[in-house]
Motif scaffolding. Sequence first.
Motif, PDB file in Angstrom:
ATOM      1  N   GLN A 149      -6.876   6.690   1.048  1.00 33.81           N
ATOM      2  CA  GLN A 149      -8.332   6.650   1.110  1.00 33.81           C
ATOM      3  C   GLN A 149      -8.927   5.446   0.400  1.00 33.81           C
ATOM      4  OE1 GLN A 149     -10.599   8.550   2.516  1.00 33.81           O
ATOM      5  NE2 GLN A 149      -9.646  10.495   3.050  1.00 33.81           N
ATOM      6  N   ASP A 150      -8.195   4.876  -0.544  1.00 32.09           N
ATOM      7  CA  ASP A 150      -8.829   3.986  -1.513  1.00 32.09           C
ATOM      8  C   ASP A 150      -8.706   2.505  -1.216  1.00 32.09           C
ATOM      9  OD1 ASP A 150      -6.130   3.966  -1.915  1.00 32.09           O
ATOM     10  OD2 ASP A 150      -6.218   3.959  -4.103  1.00 32.09           O
ATOM     11  N   ARG A 151      -8.160   2.120  -0.043  1.00 29.58           N
ATOM     12  CA  ARG A 151      -8.011   0.682   0.190  1.00 29.58           C
ATOM     13  C   ARG A 151      -7.878   0.372   1.678  1.00 29.58           C
ATOM     14  NH1 ARG A 151      -2.525   0.006  -3.100  1.00 29.58           N
ATOM     15  NH2 ARG A 151      -3.687   1.509  -4.351  1.00 29.58           N
TER      16      ARG A 151
ATOM     17  N   SER B 203       0.830  -1.190   0.000  1.00 25.88           N
ATOM     18  CA  SER B 203       0.000   0.000   0.000  1.00 25.88           C
ATOM     19  C   SER B 203       0.866   1.241   0.000  1.00 25.88           C
ATOM     20  CB  SER B 203      -0.910   0.005   1.238  1.00 25.88           C
ATOM     21  OG  SER B 203      -0.154   0.245   2.390  1.00 25.88           O
TER      22      SER B 203
ATOM     23  N   PRO C 214      -9.285   3.080   6.004  1.00 29.37           N
ATOM     24  CA  PRO C 214      -8.820   3.925   4.894  1.00 29.37           C
ATOM     25  C   PRO C 214      -8.959   5.403   5.237  1.00 29.37           C
ATOM     26  CG  PRO C 214     -10.204   2.138   4.075  1.00 29.37           C
ATOM     27  CD  PRO C 214     -10.313   2.106   5.581  1.00 29.37           C
TER      28      PRO C 214
END
Length: 294
Positions: free
Chosen positions: A73-75, A46, A112
């Motif tokens: 934010q996305d995972r 990540s 997230p």
Amino acid sequence: MGRSPRFATLVFAHRSIEGLNKTANGSVWLAMVSDIPVPAVLFGQSASVYAERPTFAPLRRHFACTWFHRVPQDRPHSTLVVPDGCVDLLWARGSLRIAGPDREAKLEAIPPGTTVVGLRFQPGAAAAWLRIATSEIVDARVPLDAFWGAEARRLADRIGENGTPTEIAQRLESALADKSASLTPWKDVPRSIVRLLQESHHTGVHVVRHLSRELQLSERTLLRRCRENFGYGPKTLDRILRFQRFLRLASAPEPAGTADIAVEAGYADQPHLIRETRALAGLTPAAVRAQIAR
């Protein structure tokens, strides 16, 4: 808690620093922290970002560093935290909690978009601030109000959630600086214990007898002091500090072979290193080095 290998990021210990050091997408951060030379390695799949800076000057006797860990934010995101002999005060999403010292690797899920702000206690400081023996919070994550009650809730309200992580950290440090004036000073025995363990890791001395003799403490008193200030006895602390030396040496720009690193870090031999790395991190030394090299 189940593992999330696709998005797992591994964090290998931390400490106070000179300047601001960042790691993202698998790079390595390395620094000297107060009395303890310890590496922090952040790697994984990540795009989280980890950074440290010196704590506000009036607090440096109490805290080794201030750190930030930002999750994208996305995972979803998981962080594997390995033992380092430390206690941290954490702020996240308006809440304050204490992360006690760990005896083995701990996988922690972070929502997230979360930014965690942390202050890492100097050796021995957490017991004075929390008014408990550190052995009571080993492997634990505990809300701060369990120790400070309404005072912790007022502190959280004073810090709030508005502003950048830097501004939040500054408000937290300012509030803690105000509180530090009322603390009863503690002795420097914990720092001396760490220093002696660092200095003696090649000598092959019996850890408890060596510390007892150098500090002029009975073995029973030494054990009590270690549990009060680090959460575990001197032998466990010695294992953890030795593991941190392995991480530091493995993170060097041109690291030696694993067998040589094992000897330099203070292990009896490479099989000893393998056993300890599996016990403390759940990984082989080869797996750790492969992640660091990414």
